[in-house]
Every structure is written in structure tokens, then in C-alpha cells.
Design a protein around this motif. Structure first.
Motif, PDB file in Angstrom:
ATOM      1  N   ALA A 154       0.839  -1.205   0.000  1.00  0.00           N
ATOM      2  CA  ALA A 154       0.000   0.000   0.000  1.00  0.00           C
ATOM      3  C   ALA A 154       0.870   1.249   0.000  1.00  0.00           C
ATOM      4  CB  ALA A 154      -0.923   0.000   1.216  1.00  0.00           C
ATOM      5  N   SER A 155       0.313   2.330  -0.551  1.00  0.00           N
ATOM      6  CA  SER A 155       0.995   3.628  -0.578  1.00  0.00           C
ATOM      7  C   SER A 155       0.338   4.549   0.437  1.00  0.00           C
ATOM      8  CB  SER A 155       0.916   4.238  -1.976  1.00  0.00           C
ATOM      9  OG  SER A 155       1.577   3.421  -2.926  1.00  0.00           O
ATOM     10  N   PRO A 156       1.084   5.488   0.981  1.00  0.00           N
ATOM     11  CA  PRO A 156       0.532   6.378   2.011  1.00  0.00           C
ATOM     12  C   PRO A 156      -0.282   7.515   1.396  1.00  0.00           C
ATOM     13  CG  PRO A 156       2.800   6.984   1.566  1.00  0.00           C
ATOM     14  CD  PRO A 156       2.508   5.765   0.720  1.00  0.00           C
ATOM     15  N   ASP A 157      -1.149   8.111   2.202  1.00  0.00           N
ATOM     16  CA  ASP A 157      -1.869   9.318   1.778  1.00  0.00           C
ATOM     17  C   ASP A 157      -0.980  10.507   2.098  1.00  0.00           C
ATOM     18  OD1 ASP A 157      -3.716  11.241   1.047  1.00  0.00           O
ATOM     19  OD2 ASP A 157      -4.733  11.203   2.981  1.00  0.00           O
ATOM     20  N   ARG A 158       0.039  10.675   1.259  1.00  0.00           N
ATOM     21  CA  ARG A 158       0.958  11.795   1.421  1.00  0.00           C
ATOM     22  C   ARG A 158       1.117  12.525   0.091  1.00  0.00           C
ATOM     23  NH1 ARG A 158       6.040  11.627   5.413  1.00  0.00           N
ATOM     24  NH2 ARG A 158       5.087  10.643   7.235  1.00  0.00           N
ATOM     25  N   LEU A 159       1.422  13.820   0.183  1.00  0.00           N
ATOM     26  CA  LEU A 159       1.604  14.627  -1.025  1.00  0.00           C
ATOM     27  C   LEU A 159       3.063  14.603  -1.467  1.00  0.00           C
ATOM     28  CD1 LEU A 159      -0.719  17.633  -0.133  1.00  0.00           C
ATOM     29  CD2 LEU A 159      -1.059  15.957  -1.953  1.00  0.00           C
ATOM     30  N   LEU A 160       3.592  13.416  -1.593  1.00  0.00           N
ATOM     31  CA  LEU A 160       4.973  13.256  -2.027  1.00  0.00           C
ATOM     32  C   LEU A 160       5.099  13.614  -3.505  1.00  0.00           C
ATOM     33  CD1 LEU A 160       5.592   9.885  -0.200  1.00  0.00           C
ATOM     34  CD2 LEU A 160       6.722  12.049   0.341  1.00  0.00           C
ATOM     35  N   VAL A 220       5.990  22.425   8.514  1.00  0.00           N
ATOM     36  CA  VAL A 220       6.672  23.721   8.529  1.00  0.00           C
ATOM     37  C   VAL A 220       5.730  24.747   9.163  1.00  0.00           C
ATOM     38  CG1 VAL A 220       8.099  23.305   6.495  1.00  0.00           C
ATOM     39  CG2 VAL A 220       5.816  24.304   6.214  1.00  0.00           C
ATOM     40  N   PRO A 221       6.272  25.879   9.627  1.00  0.00           N
ATOM     41  CA  PRO A 221       5.379  26.932  10.105  1.00  0.00           C
ATOM     42  C   PRO A 221       4.399  27.370   9.014  1.00  0.00           C
ATOM     43  CG  PRO A 221       7.595  27.326  10.899  1.00  0.00           C
ATOM     44  CD  PRO A 221       7.689  26.184   9.930  1.00  0.00           C
ATOM     45  N   SER A 222       4.927  27.611   7.791  1.00  0.00           N
ATOM     46  CA  SER A 222       4.054  27.952   6.666  1.00  0.00           C
ATOM     47  C   SER A 222       4.809  27.737   5.363  1.00  0.00           C
ATOM     48  CB  SER A 222       3.567  29.400   6.750  1.00  0.00           C
ATOM     49  OG  SER A 222       4.624  30.305   6.485  1.00  0.00           O
ATOM     50  N   GLU A 233       2.758  18.686   4.688  1.00  0.00           N
ATOM     51  CA  GLU A 233       1.676  17.852   5.199  1.00  0.00           C
ATOM     52  C   GLU A 233       0.882  18.589   6.272  1.00  0.00           C
ATOM     53  OE1 GLU A 233       0.711  15.137   3.915  1.00  0.00           O
ATOM     54  OE2 GLU A 233       2.443  14.512   2.715  1.00  0.00           O
ATOM     55  N   GLU A 234       1.563  19.473   6.999  1.00  0.00           N
ATOM     56  CA  GLU A 234       0.878  20.311   7.971  1.00  0.00           C
ATOM     57  C   GLU A 234       1.649  21.613   8.144  1.00  0.00           C
ATOM     58  OE1 GLU A 234       0.662  18.830  11.934  1.00  0.00           O
ATOM     59  OE2 GLU A 234       2.837  18.628  12.164  1.00  0.00           O
ATOM     60  N   GLN A 235       0.934  22.660   8.556  1.00  0.00           N
ATOM     61  CA  GLN A 235       1.548  23.940   8.882  1.00  0.00           C
ATOM     62  C   GLN A 235       1.257  24.255  10.348  1.00  0.00           C
ATOM     63  OE1 GLN A 235       1.324  26.749   5.011  1.00  0.00           O
ATOM     64  NE2 GLN A 235      -0.671  26.300   5.893  1.00  0.00           N
ATOM     65  N   ARG A 257      -2.804  17.881   9.370  1.00  0.00           N
ATOM     66  CA  ARG A 257      -2.528  16.813   8.415  1.00  0.00           C
ATOM     67  C   ARG A 257      -3.828  16.376   7.736  1.00  0.00           C
ATOM     68  NH1 ARG A 257       2.556  14.839   8.830  1.00  0.00           N
ATOM     69  NH2 ARG A 257       3.713  15.536  10.672  1.00  0.00           N
ATOM     70  N   GLY A 258      -3.704  16.031   6.474  1.00  0.00           N
ATOM     71  CA  GLY A 258      -4.876  15.632   5.710  1.00  0.00           C
ATOM     72  C   GLY A 258      -5.351  16.711   4.768  1.00  0.00           C
ATOM     73  N   GLY A 259      -4.895  17.946   5.002  1.00  0.00           N
ATOM     74  CA  GLY A 259      -5.256  19.040   4.108  1.00  0.00           C
ATOM     75  C   GLY A 259      -4.266  19.148   2.946  1.00  0.00           C
ATOM     76  N   ILE A 260      -4.478  20.153   2.116  1.00  0.00           N
ATOM     77  CA  ILE A 260      -3.543  20.464   1.029  1.00  0.00           C
ATOM     78  C   ILE A 260      -3.047  21.872   1.288  1.00  0.00           C
ATOM     79  CG2 ILE A 260      -3.296  20.843  -1.461  1.00  0.00           C
ATOM     80  CD1 ILE A 260      -5.501  18.751  -1.875  1.00  0.00           C
TER      81      ILE A 260
END
Length: 326
Positions: A61-67, A90-92, A117-119, A134-137
Motif C-alpha cells: 500500500a501507498s501512504p496518503d501523502r503529497l509526495l 513547517v510553520p508555513s 503535510e501540515e503547517q 494533516r490531511g489538508g492540502i
């Protein structure tokens, strides 16, 4: 090292059956020890890879990541996304983009997409906090636009159109644009666009276009007590979305309209924006640092200004400020 790891991943993806480390090492001309290290790296990114002495490696399986690797599999653009700068947290992303522009010629960075992945310190309009779990774009595109500085707001318009169109294609939901930079489904906000530019006189040094989308975010993750109701792609689509595929489509939608702007087709962008507007033909309240007034939003011009007919009959062009239903 990550690029070499994704070469191993590609071999695993293309194999219908488990494949030995020896076979992978032959195909890529690397040592079996290197294969093992790359498999470990892929696992650290969330790829589920089974292994056994008898059969070898098997991608489960592949992860739900924005790689970047996952986005590039679906990407069909000329310039936007030719480079990615990926971060776990990252902060932003706009802060990362600013630092990149300080250290390198922005023209060399044109089309780069910064992703997180998260700010931890996401920022929206007027310096407001932007909740970014996490989970957003969460992404910022670095641009070196060949656009007159008085038309640069068109970039925000193009991005808003792209987000709305992509949501409609993925979910069939009627996403609309609220001036100046928010995307809504019904009366709930699902995404926002923020633009910062560096310019001297009539020359734009660079433009940083940030896009934040509440994608695969659960109800429990949504902040409570906010003034604006929030929704997510998860809720709109009825299931989690493939974020990498979604972002690839979004970048394609944006690039198509960005090229129209660079070709001077301002009226084309304005016309499409109007067709997706949640603001026009509505009574609105405009609030700026200097004043507040109400009226009817009657149009938007090719510079991105909202045209409002005030209650006294006078027409005013609004370039920035808060716009809410009156």
C-alpha cells in the motif's frame, strides 16, 4: 537519497509479483545493501512493503501523502510543478517560499511548488491564523510572472477558478468563489487563496501563491468556535480523496488559466470568475481598515476590483477588504 528510493519504488510498482532485492539491484545497477536502505526509507514515508527471504519485496500500500513522486504520476503541466519542495511540517509554506526567493534568483524558481503535510503557523488574509492540520492540502507556488503589476490580482482569480473547477470535477459539488479569495460549497468555506508579491515600480520580482484546502480532514480536526462554517473534501465527496491526484489536477487547471493571463486574456479569466461567483448580484458589506459600507456587488473588472453600487447610488471599486453578506 529520496530520488534513488523512488526509483526502487517504481520497480516495485511495475512488478506484478514480489521481486527479489537481487533483481532490483540488477535493474538499477546498485548494491543489494542500497536496495535495503531505500526500502527502509520508503517505509519511513509510509509505504507498506512486505519482504521475505523466499519471495523478496512486495508493495502492499501507498501512504496518503503529497509526495512529489505521487503527484508527478498524474501531473500534466508545462511549467507549474516542474520542481517540488516537500516538507512534513513547517510553520508555513509561504515562509519557506520567501526564504527560497531570498537565496536564489526567483526566475530560476518559477513554477516551483512548496508542499507541507501540515503547517504549524499557517497565515491567511490580514495575518489571520489558518488552521492547517494533516490531511489538508497546504501549498505555495512560486511564480515569476510576465504580467503588468496592476493585473497581478488576476493570478489569485485564476487560482480560485482552478480550485473551484477541480472540486467540481472530483466531487460534483457546486463550489463557488467568494470575493476576494475564498472557495465555498453552500455556505461553508472549503478553501482559500493568498497572494504575496515582491515588486519594484512596474516590475514584479516574484509572486507567491498560497492555496489551502481542507481535504481529508475529519470532523474532530475542524476548529470549533470559528465565525465561518467550514467543510472538507472528505465531506463533500463522501469519501477521502486522492490528494496527490487532486493537486495534480489543480495545478493543471491553474496553469491553463495562468497562461491565459500571460497572453493578456484578462476578459476570459474575469468572465469565468463571474460564472463561478458567490458574491455578484448579492447585497454585501465591505469592511476596510478605513471605512465600512453596504451595497450591491454588481461586477468585477479586469484588475480584480469588486464593483459595488452603494446605497446612495454611487459606484465604488473595491480592491481589498472583507466582503460579507449584508
Amino acid at each position: 537519497m529520496i530520488e534513488a528510493a523512488f526509483r526502487v519504488l517504481k520497480v516495485l510498482e511495475e512488478s506484478d509479483t514480489p521481486i527479489s532485492g537481487e533483481e532490483i539491484s540488477k535493474q538499477l545497477d546498485i548494491s543489494r545493501s542500497a536496495v535495503w536502505k531505500h526500502v527502509q526509507e520508503l517505509r519511513s514515508y509510509g509505504y507498506e512493503i512486505a519482504s521475505s527471504r523466499a519471495e523478496g519485496y512486495d508493495l502492499i500500500a501507498s501512504p496518503d501523502r503529497l509526495l512529489p513522486y505521487e503527484i508527478e504520476k498524474h501531473l500534466k503541466t508545462w511549467h507549474i510543478g516542474r520542481y517540488f519542495d516537500y516538507h512534513d511540517s513547517v510553520p508555513s509554506t509561504i515562509g519557506v517560499a520567501k526564504e527560497l526567493c531570498r537565496n536564489k534568483n526567483p526566475s530560476e524558481l518559477h513554477g516551483m511548488v512548496v508542499i507541507a503535510e501540515e503547517q504549524s503557523g499557517g497565515v491567511g488574509r490580514l495575518g489571520r491564523a489558518w488552521y492547517s492540520p494533516r490531511g489538508g492540502i497546504w501549498t505555495t507556488i512560486i511564480l515569476r510572472p510576465a504580467i503588468p503589476v496592476d493585473h497581478v490580482f488576476m493570478v489569485t482569480m485564476a487560482a480560485s477558478i482552478a480550485v473551484a473547477r477541480t472540486i467540481r470535477k472530483f466531487c460534483g459539488a457546486g463550489a463557488l468563489i467568494k470575493w476576494p479569495n475564498d472557495i465555498y460549497i453552500g455556505n461553508e468555506k472549503i478553501a482559500g487563496v493568498l497572494q504575496e508579491i515582491s515588486a519594484e515600480a512596474e516590475t514584479v520580482n516574484y509572486c507567491l501563491l498560497s492555496i489551502g484546502i481542507d481535504a481529508n480532514i475529519s470532523e474532530e480536526q475542524l476548529p470549533s468556535g470559528v465565525k465561518t462554517p467550514i467543510t472538507t473534501l472528505f465531506r463533500a465527496c463522501g469519501a477521502p480523496v486522492d490528494r496527490a491526484r487532486f493537486l495534480a489536477q489543480l495545478l493543471r487547471e491553474f496553469e491553463t488559466r495562468y497562461r491565459e493571463i500571460e497572453s493578456g486574456e484578462y476578459h476570459t479569466i474575469a468572465r469565468e470568475w463571474k460564472s463561478l461567483s458567490l458574491t455578484l448580484d448579492k447585497r454585501v458589506k465591505i469592511t476596510t481598515p478605513r471605512k465600512s459600507f453596504e451595497g450591491e456587488a454588481i461586477d468585477i473588472d479586469e484588475y480584480g476590483a469588486l464593483i459595488v453600487r452603494k446605497d446612495n447610488g454611487k459606484v465604488e471599486r473595491v480592491f481589498s477588504g472583507d466582503c460579507t453578506p449584508a
